[in-house]
Design an enzyme around this catalytic site. Structure first.
Site, PDB file in Angstrom:
ATOM      1  N   SER A 119       1.049 -16.455  19.570  1.00 22.61           N
ATOM      2  CA  SER A 119       0.982 -17.099  20.889  1.00 22.61           C
ATOM      3  C   SER A 119      -0.459 -17.333  21.316  1.00 22.61           C
ATOM      4  O   SER A 119      -0.712 -18.082  22.257  1.00 22.61           O
ATOM      5  CB  SER A 119       1.618 -16.206  21.952  1.00 22.61           C
ATOM      6  N   HIS A 140       4.246 -22.768  16.809  1.00 22.88           N
ATOM      7  CA  HIS A 140       4.540 -21.939  17.978  1.00 22.88           C
ATOM      8  C   HIS A 140       5.893 -22.335  18.560  1.00 22.88           C
ATOM      9  O   HIS A 140       6.021 -23.357  19.231  1.00 22.88           O
ATOM     10  CB  HIS A 140       3.413 -22.092  19.014  1.00 22.88           C
ATOM     11  N   GLU A 152       5.078 -26.186  19.116  1.00 23.02           N
ATOM     12  CA  GLU A 152       3.688 -26.643  19.084  1.00 23.02           C
ATOM     13  C   GLU A 152       3.190 -26.468  17.649  1.00 23.02           C
ATOM     14  O   GLU A 152       3.308 -25.389  17.078  1.00 23.02           O
ATOM     15  CB  GLU A 152       2.819 -25.814  20.045  1.00 23.02           C
ATOM     16  N   ASN A 190       1.164 -22.514  27.103  1.00 24.68           N
ATOM     17  CA  ASN A 190       0.728 -21.287  27.781  1.00 24.68           C
ATOM     18  C   ASN A 190      -0.556 -21.505  28.575  1.00 24.68           C
ATOM     19  O   ASN A 190      -0.790 -20.838  29.579  1.00 24.68           O
ATOM     20  CB  ASN A 190       0.549 -20.142  26.782  1.00 24.68           C
TER      21      ASN A 190
HETATM   22  P1  NAD Z   1       9.022  -8.464  18.481  1.00 24.61           P
HETATM   23  O1  NAD Z   1       8.332  -7.233  18.925  1.00 24.61           O
HETATM   24  O2  NAD Z   1      10.376  -8.769  19.028  1.00 24.61           O
HETATM   25  O3  NAD Z   1       9.157  -8.451  16.872  1.00 24.61           O
HETATM   26  C1  NAD Z   1       8.082  -8.178  16.017  1.00 24.61           C
HETATM   27  C2  NAD Z   1       8.629  -7.635  14.707  1.00 24.61           C
HETATM   28  O4  NAD Z   1       7.546  -7.544  13.790  1.00 24.61           O
HETATM   29  C3  NAD Z   1       9.236  -6.226  14.836  1.00 24.61           C
HETATM   30  O5  NAD Z   1      10.557  -6.220  14.335  1.00 24.61           O
HETATM   31  C4  NAD Z   1       8.311  -5.374  13.950  1.00 24.61           C
HETATM   32  O6  NAD Z   1       8.990  -4.331  13.263  1.00 24.61           O
HETATM   33  C5  NAD Z   1       7.784  -6.423  12.969  1.00 24.61           C
HETATM   34  N1  NAD Z   1       6.568  -6.021  12.285  1.00 24.61           N
HETATM   35  C6  NAD Z   1       5.514  -5.304  12.755  1.00 24.61           C
HETATM   36  N2  NAD Z   1       4.607  -5.123  11.781  1.00 24.61           N
HETATM   37  C7  NAD Z   1       5.086  -5.741  10.668  1.00 24.61           C
HETATM   38  C8  NAD Z   1       4.612  -5.886   9.323  1.00 24.61           C
HETATM   39  N3  NAD Z   1       3.455  -5.359   8.935  1.00 24.61           N
HETATM   40  N4  NAD Z   1       5.375  -6.580   8.462  1.00 24.61           N
HETATM   41  C9  NAD Z   1       6.562  -7.120   8.841  1.00 24.61           C
HETATM   42  N5  NAD Z   1       7.059  -6.989  10.091  1.00 24.61           N
HETATM   43  C10 NAD Z   1       6.330  -6.312  10.979  1.00 24.61           C
HETATM   44  O7  NAD Z   1       8.003  -9.662  18.763  1.00 24.61           O
HETATM   45  P2  NAD Z   1       8.340 -11.200  19.042  1.00 24.61           P
HETATM   46  O8  NAD Z   1       8.523 -11.417  20.505  1.00 24.61           O
HETATM   47  O9  NAD Z   1       9.388 -11.656  18.071  1.00 24.61           O
HETATM   48  O10 NAD Z   1       6.923 -11.866  18.680  1.00 24.61           O
HETATM   49  C11 NAD Z   1       6.572 -12.167  17.342  1.00 24.61           C
HETATM   50  C12 NAD Z   1       5.439 -13.191  17.356  1.00 24.61           C
HETATM   51  O11 NAD Z   1       5.881 -14.383  18.029  1.00 24.61           O
HETATM   52  C13 NAD Z   1       4.186 -12.743  18.106  1.00 24.61           C
HETATM   53  O12 NAD Z   1       3.061 -13.257  17.449  1.00 24.61           O
HETATM   54  C14 NAD Z   1       4.353 -13.385  19.480  1.00 24.61           C
HETATM   55  O13 NAD Z   1       3.138 -13.590  20.132  1.00 24.61           O
HETATM   56  C15 NAD Z   1       4.999 -14.697  19.104  1.00 24.61           C
HETATM   57  N6  NAD Z   1       5.769 -15.356  20.161  1.00 24.61           N
HETATM   58  C16 NAD Z   1       6.583 -14.636  20.993  1.00 24.61           C
HETATM   59  C17 NAD Z   1       7.307 -15.300  21.975  1.00 24.61           C
HETATM   60  C18 NAD Z   1       8.226 -14.533  22.908  1.00 24.61           C
HETATM   61  O14 NAD Z   1       8.605 -15.085  23.967  1.00 24.61           O
HETATM   62  N7  NAD Z   1       8.641 -13.325  22.576  1.00 24.61           N
HETATM   63  C19 NAD Z   1       7.222 -16.690  22.108  1.00 24.61           C
HETATM   64  C20 NAD Z   1       6.407 -17.401  21.214  1.00 24.61           C
HETATM   65  C21 NAD Z   1       5.680 -16.729  20.243  1.00 24.61           C
END
Ligand code: NAD
Length: 284
Positions: A119, A140, A152, A190
Site C-alpha cells: 500500500s 495495488h 492501481e 490513498n
Molecule cells: P494480513 O495481515 O491480513 O495478511 C498478511 C499475511 O502475510 C498473513 O497471513 C501472514 O501470516 C503472512 N506473512 C507474513 N510474513 C510472511 C512471509 N515471510 N511469507 C509468507 N507470508 C507471510 O494483511 P493484508 O491486509 O492481507 O495485507 C497484505 C498486503 O496488502 C500489505 O502489503 C498491505 O499493505 C496490502 N494491502 C492491504 C489492503 C487492506 O485493506 N487490508 C488493501 C490494499 C493493499
C-alpha cells in the site's frame, strides 16, 4: 506471455481475496504463507465468500467446487516455482518484503513477473530486491478484492512496458479496471482518500460537528456511499495513521500531518471495527 498460474505470498485478507478473484475466472492460484493456520483460514474465507454468491443465485455449487479446486496451498516458497506471476501480499513491513522478494527470485521461473500489493512502500526499492526490476511491478488491489473494481498498476523506475502490459491484461482478465500510476507514496487513491479522512478527523477534533454530522455531510453533500469517519473505522485507525505517516515522511509537507486525535485514538487502542471502537461503537 499469458498468465495462467498465479503464486500468492500471504494468505491474509488480500491474499485470499486475490486467490478467489483468480479462481472464479478460471486461473490457478497457489497461496503460500508462513502460518499453516493462515492458509486454512484463507481457503475457508474463499469458501464462505463463494457461499454468499450461491445464496444470491450468482454461482452454482459446481462452480464453487471448480473454483476451490483451482486454489492450492503451499507451506514452502518453492511451491510457487511454476507460477507465471508471483504476487506478494504479505504483511506491510519493508524489511520483511525485501527479505521475501530476495528469496522469491531464487524459486521463480526466470521469465515470471513478480508483483507486490504493497500500500505504501516504494516499488522501485522493492524491485531491486527482486533481482529482476524489469519484470517487477506494483499491483495495488482494494479490499474486499472480489468486490472492488480497481487495481492501481504502479511501475518502478526500471519496470518494462511488456511487464506493465501483461499485468494490465491480467487485471482485466480478473474483471478489474486497472489504472496506471507513477511510483509515489500512497499512489493515487490513498494519496487522496487518506488526507480527506484525516481532515474529517481534524473537523471532529475542532468540534465543527459531531461524527454523525460530518459523515452525513459527506454522504448527502458529496454523494459518498459512506462517511469518512465510518470508512476510517472500516480501514482501521492504525492503518490510516500509518499511511499519513508515510505521506508526511515522503513529502515533508505539513498538509499530511496526522490529526492529533487520530494518534491519540490509536494510542488508546480505538482502532475502529476490528477493536470494537473507533469513531463509532461496535461493542454489540
Ligand atoms: P494480513 O495481515 O491480513 O495478511 C498478511 C499475511 O502475510 C498473513 O497471513 C501472514 O501470516 C503472512 N506473512 C507474513 N510474513 C510472511 C512471509 N515471510 N511469507 C509468507 N507470508 C507471510 O494483511 P493484508 O491486509 O492481507 O495485507 C497484505 C498486503 O496488502 C500489505 O502489503 C498491505 O499493505 C496490502 N494491502 C492491504 C489492503 C487492506 O485493506 N487490508 C488493501 C490494499 C493493499
Amino acid at each position: 506471455m499469458g498468465i495462467r498460474t498465479i503464486g500468492i505470498i500471504g494468505a491474509g485478507t488480500m491474499g485470499n481475496g486475490i486467490a478467489q478473484a483468480c479462481a472464479v475466472v478460471g486461473l490457478k492460484a497457489v497461496m503460500f504463507d508462513i502460518q499453516p493456520a493462515a492458509l486454512e483460514r484463507g481457503v475457508a474465507t474463499v469458501g464462505k465468500s463463494l457461499d454468499r454468491l450461491i445464496k444470491k443465485g450468482s454461482m452454482s455449487d459446481a462452480d464453487k467446487a471448480a473454483a476451490l479446486g483451482r486454489i492450492a496451498t503451499a507451506t514452502e516458497l518453492s511451491g510457487l516455482a511454476g507460477a507465471d506471476l508471483i504476487l506478494e501480499a504479505a504483511t506491510e513491513n519493508e524489511a520483511l518484503k525485501l527479505k521475501i522478494l530476495a528469496q522469491v527470485a531464487a524459486v521463480a521461473r526466470p521469465e515470471a513477473i513478480i508483483a507486490t500489493n504493497t500500500s505504501s512502500i516504494s516499488i522501485t526499492r522493492l524491485a531491486e530486491a527482486s533481482g529482476r526490476p524489469e519484470l517487477f511491478v506494483g499491483m495495488h488491489f482494494f479490499n474486499p478484492v472480489p468486490l472492488m473494481a480497481l487495481v492501481e498498476i504502479i511501475r518502478g523506475l526500471r519496470t518494462s512496458d511488456e511487464t506493465v502490459d501483461a499485468v494490465t491484461a491480467f487485471a482485466k482478465q480478473l474483471g478489474k479496471t486497472p489504472i496506471g500510476v507513477k511510483n509515489s507514496a500512497g499512489f493515487v487513491v490513498n494519496r487522496i482518500l487518506c488526507p480527506m479522512i484525516n481532515e474529517a478527523i481534524f473537523a471532529l477534533q475542532e468540534g465543527l460537528a459531531s461524527a454523525e454530522e460530518i459523515d452525513a455531510g459527506m454522504k448527502l453533500g458529496c454523494n459518498h456511499p459512506i462517511g469518512p469517519l465510518a470508512l476510517c473505522d472500516m480501514i482501521g485507525l492504525d492503518v490510516e495513521l500509518a499511511v499519513m505517516e508515510v505521506l508526511y515522511g515522503n513529502f515533508n509537507d505539513s498538509k499530511y500531518r496526522p490529526a492529533p486525535l487520530l494518534r491519540e485514538m490509536v494510542d488508546a487502542g480505538m482502532l475502529g471495527r476490528k477493536s470494537g471502537r473507533g469513531f463509532y461503537n461496535y461493542d454489540k
